[in-house]
Each structure stands twice: as C-alpha cells, then as structure tokens.
Write a protein that holds these residues in place. Structure first.
Motif, mmCIF file in Angstrom:
data_model
loop_
_atom_site.group_PDB
_atom_site.id
_atom_site.type_symbol
_atom_site.label_atom_id
_atom_site.label_comp_id
_atom_site.label_asym_id
_atom_site.label_seq_id
_atom_site.Cartn_x
_atom_site.Cartn_y
_atom_site.Cartn_z
ATOM 1 N N ALA A 64 0.833 -1.208 0.000
ATOM 2 C CA ALA A 64 0.000 0.000 0.000
ATOM 3 C C ALA A 64 0.867 1.257 0.000
ATOM 4 O O ALA A 64 0.582 2.224 -0.712
ATOM 5 C CB ALA A 64 -0.937 -0.006 1.204
ATOM 6 N N ALA A 65 1.936 1.243 0.772
ATOM 7 C CA ALA A 65 2.828 2.399 0.834
ATOM 8 C C ALA A 65 3.520 2.640 -0.507
ATOM 9 O O ALA A 65 3.593 3.776 -0.986
ATOM 10 C CB ALA A 65 3.864 2.200 1.940
ATOM 11 N N VAL A 66 4.003 1.577 -1.122
ATOM 12 C CA VAL A 66 4.702 1.706 -2.399
ATOM 13 C C VAL A 66 3.746 2.193 -3.484
ATOM 14 O O VAL A 66 4.070 3.112 -4.253
ATOM 15 C CB VAL A 66 5.349 0.362 -2.805
ATOM 16 C CG1 VAL A 66 5.840 0.392 -4.247
ATOM 17 C CG2 VAL A 66 6.485 0.026 -1.859
ATOM 18 N N ARG A 67 2.562 1.599 -3.547
ATOM 19 C CA ARG A 67 1.591 2.017 -4.568
ATOM 20 C C ARG A 67 1.131 3.459 -4.358
ATOM 21 O O ARG A 67 0.953 4.199 -5.323
ATOM 22 C CB ARG A 67 0.388 1.083 -4.578
ATOM 23 C CG ARG A 67 0.709 -0.299 -5.100
ATOM 24 C CD ARG A 67 -0.531 -1.132 -5.215
ATOM 25 N NE ARG A 67 -0.228 -2.519 -5.504
ATOM 26 C CZ ARG A 67 -1.129 -3.401 -5.909
ATOM 27 N NH1 ARG A 67 -2.390 -3.051 -6.043
ATOM 28 N NH2 ARG A 67 -0.776 -4.643 -6.158
ATOM 29 N N SER A 68 0.948 3.846 -3.115
ATOM 30 C CA SER A 68 0.543 5.227 -2.822
ATOM 31 C C SER A 68 1.646 6.202 -3.229
ATOM 32 O O SER A 68 1.369 7.278 -3.767
ATOM 33 C CB SER A 68 0.239 5.395 -1.336
ATOM 34 O OG SER A 68 -0.870 4.612 -0.968
ATOM 35 N N GLN A 69 2.885 5.829 -2.979
ATOM 36 C CA GLN A 69 4.008 6.672 -3.369
ATOM 37 C C GLN A 69 4.076 6.821 -4.885
ATOM 38 O O GLN A 69 4.279 7.921 -5.405
ATOM 39 C CB GLN A 69 5.312 6.089 -2.845
ATOM 40 C CG GLN A 69 6.529 6.921 -3.207
ATOM 41 C CD GLN A 69 7.823 6.290 -2.748
ATOM 42 O OE1 GLN A 69 7.851 5.153 -2.275
ATOM 43 N NE2 GLN A 69 8.908 7.008 -2.888
ATOM 44 N N LYS A 70 3.887 5.719 -5.602
ATOM 45 C CA LYS A 70 3.907 5.780 -7.065
ATOM 46 C C LYS A 70 2.760 6.639 -7.592
ATOM 47 O O LYS A 70 2.925 7.375 -8.574
ATOM 48 C CB LYS A 70 3.840 4.377 -7.654
ATOM 49 C CG LYS A 70 5.126 3.610 -7.505
ATOM 50 C CD LYS A 70 5.029 2.236 -8.126
ATOM 51 C CE LYS A 70 6.320 1.468 -7.935
ATOM 52 N NZ LYS A 70 6.261 0.117 -8.513
ATOM 53 N N GLN A 71 1.599 6.545 -6.965
ATOM 54 C CA GLN A 71 0.453 7.362 -7.366
ATOM 55 C C GLN A 71 0.762 8.844 -7.151
ATOM 56 O O GLN A 71 0.467 9.673 -8.012
ATOM 57 C CB GLN A 71 -0.795 6.968 -6.575
ATOM 58 C CG GLN A 71 -2.035 7.748 -6.938
ATOM 59 C CD GLN A 71 -2.526 7.479 -8.343
ATOM 60 O OE1 GLN A 71 -2.397 6.361 -8.856
ATOM 61 N NE2 GLN A 71 -3.074 8.491 -8.983
ATOM 62 N N LYS B 260 -7.026 6.242 -3.991
ATOM 63 C CA LYS B 260 -7.040 5.909 -5.417
ATOM 64 C C LYS B 260 -6.503 4.505 -5.693
ATOM 65 O O LYS B 260 -6.956 3.846 -6.622
ATOM 66 C CB LYS B 260 -6.242 6.940 -6.203
ATOM 67 C CG LYS B 260 -6.943 8.274 -6.298
ATOM 68 C CD LYS B 260 -6.120 9.281 -7.057
ATOM 69 C CE LYS B 260 -6.833 10.623 -7.113
ATOM 70 N NZ LYS B 260 -6.033 11.649 -7.769
ATOM 71 N N ILE B 261 -5.547 4.060 -4.904
ATOM 72 C CA ILE B 261 -4.959 2.734 -5.155
ATOM 73 C C ILE B 261 -5.672 1.619 -4.391
ATOM 74 O O ILE B 261 -5.475 0.444 -4.681
ATOM 75 C CB ILE B 261 -3.443 2.717 -4.808
ATOM 76 C CG1 ILE B 261 -3.169 3.007 -3.320
ATOM 77 C CG2 ILE B 261 -2.689 3.701 -5.669
ATOM 78 C CD1 ILE B 261 -2.912 1.800 -2.506
ATOM 79 N N LEU B 262 -6.499 1.985 -3.424
ATOM 80 C CA LEU B 262 -7.109 0.993 -2.545
ATOM 81 C C LEU B 262 -7.974 -0.047 -3.266
ATOM 82 O O LEU B 262 -7.841 -1.238 -2.985
ATOM 83 C CB LEU B 262 -7.911 1.688 -1.444
ATOM 84 C CG LEU B 262 -8.469 0.776 -0.356
ATOM 85 C CD1 LEU B 262 -7.357 -0.007 0.327
ATOM 86 C CD2 LEU B 262 -9.253 1.602 0.661
ATOM 87 N N PRO B 263 -8.857 0.330 -4.202
ATOM 88 C CA PRO B 263 -9.684 -0.716 -4.839
ATOM 89 C C PRO B 263 -8.862 -1.821 -5.511
ATOM 90 O O PRO B 263 -9.125 -3.000 -5.325
ATOM 91 C CB PRO B 263 -10.507 0.072 -5.874
ATOM 92 C CG PRO B 263 -10.549 1.456 -5.335
ATOM 93 C CD PRO B 263 -9.237 1.666 -4.650
ATOM 94 N N GLN B 264 -7.850 -1.436 -6.281
ATOM 95 C CA GLN B 264 -7.019 -2.442 -6.947
ATOM 96 C C GLN B 264 -6.190 -3.233 -5.948
ATOM 97 O O GLN B 264 -6.019 -4.443 -6.098
ATOM 98 C CB GLN B 264 -6.108 -1.791 -7.990
ATOM 99 C CG GLN B 264 -5.350 -2.798 -8.836
ATOM 100 C CD GLN B 264 -6.267 -3.684 -9.645
ATOM 101 O OE1 GLN B 264 -7.184 -3.218 -10.290
ATOM 102 N NE2 GLN B 264 -6.016 -4.990 -9.622
ATOM 103 N N LEU B 265 -5.722 -2.583 -4.906
ATOM 104 C CA LEU B 265 -4.953 -3.275 -3.869
ATOM 105 C C LEU B 265 -5.790 -4.367 -3.214
ATOM 106 O O LEU B 265 -5.334 -5.491 -3.031
ATOM 107 C CB LEU B 265 -4.468 -2.276 -2.812
ATOM 108 C CG LEU B 265 -3.666 -2.855 -1.650
ATOM 109 C CD1 LEU B 265 -2.310 -3.360 -2.144
ATOM 110 C CD2 LEU B 265 -3.480 -1.814 -0.557
ATOM 111 N N LEU B 266 -7.025 -4.052 -2.877
ATOM 112 C CA LEU B 266 -7.901 -5.038 -2.260
ATOM 113 C C LEU B 266 -8.217 -6.182 -3.208
ATOM 114 O O LEU B 266 -8.324 -7.339 -2.781
ATOM 115 C CB LEU B 266 -9.190 -4.374 -1.779
ATOM 116 C CG LEU B 266 -9.014 -3.410 -0.609
ATOM 117 C CD1 LEU B 266 -10.325 -2.688 -0.317
ATOM 118 C CD2 LEU B 266 -8.502 -4.122 0.618
ATOM 119 N N LEU B 267 -8.357 -5.899 -4.497
ATOM 120 C CA LEU B 267 -8.590 -6.968 -5.465
ATOM 121 C C LEU B 267 -7.358 -7.874 -5.601
ATOM 122 O O LEU B 267 -7.493 -9.074 -5.787
ATOM 123 C CB LEU B 267 -8.943 -6.372 -6.830
ATOM 124 C CG LEU B 267 -10.339 -5.792 -6.972
ATOM 125 C CD1 LEU B 267 -10.486 -5.091 -8.307
ATOM 126 C CD2 LEU B 267 -11.391 -6.887 -6.825
#
Length: 81
Positions: free
Chosen positions: A49-56, A72-79
């Motif tokens: 989650a931290a890495v994806r949020s940073q990239k976003q 913004k990244i949460l839906p895909q992360l949960l999937l």
C-alpha cells in the motif's frame, strides 16, 4: 531490505484483537502459527500500500503522499489481495 530501513511489525495484542473481533463463536481460538502468518500478510499488505501510494503521488507530481493517493490505489490493492 536496506540496512537503514526499520523492520515493520505488529504487536501480538493488536493482531489478536483484530482477528478475534471477527470470530463468530467465543470458543474459536487463534494459534501461534496463524498469528505469525497473518502478521506477515499484514506486513506485505502495508508495504505494498505504501509503495503504490508513493507511485500514485509521483505520477501526479506530488512531493508528499496524501490520503487521496491511498484512496485511489485501494480498490485495486484489495482486489490483488
């Protein structure tokens, strides 16, 4: 992991309360191995989650990660998990 990074961990009490709050019956117990496995899964989840949020944030030319980037990244992360 780099030498200057701190190890991520979750307190046993926090993990136990989090997991046992979803148990339907009072007799359900949590084994030590299950708690260790869940702690490792949470660790991976939080790091991802931290890495994806940073990239976003970087893709939006922001210098700081805000809650909006996480949202913004949460839906895909949960999937993915």
């Amino acid at each position: 992991m780099a030498e200057n990074e701190e190890e991520i961990y979750f307190k046993k009490e926090t993990l136990h309360k989090l997991l046992s709050s979803s148990f339907k019956e009072d007799k359900t117990k949590l084994s030590g191995d299950a708690a260790l496995l869940m702690a490792e899964m949470l660790k991976v989840f939080v790091q991802e989650a931290a890495v994806r949020s940073q990239k976003q944030a970087e893709s939006e030319d922001c210098n700081q990660v805000e809650i909006e980037h996480f949202e913004k990244i949460l839906p895909q992360l949960l999937l993915d998990f």
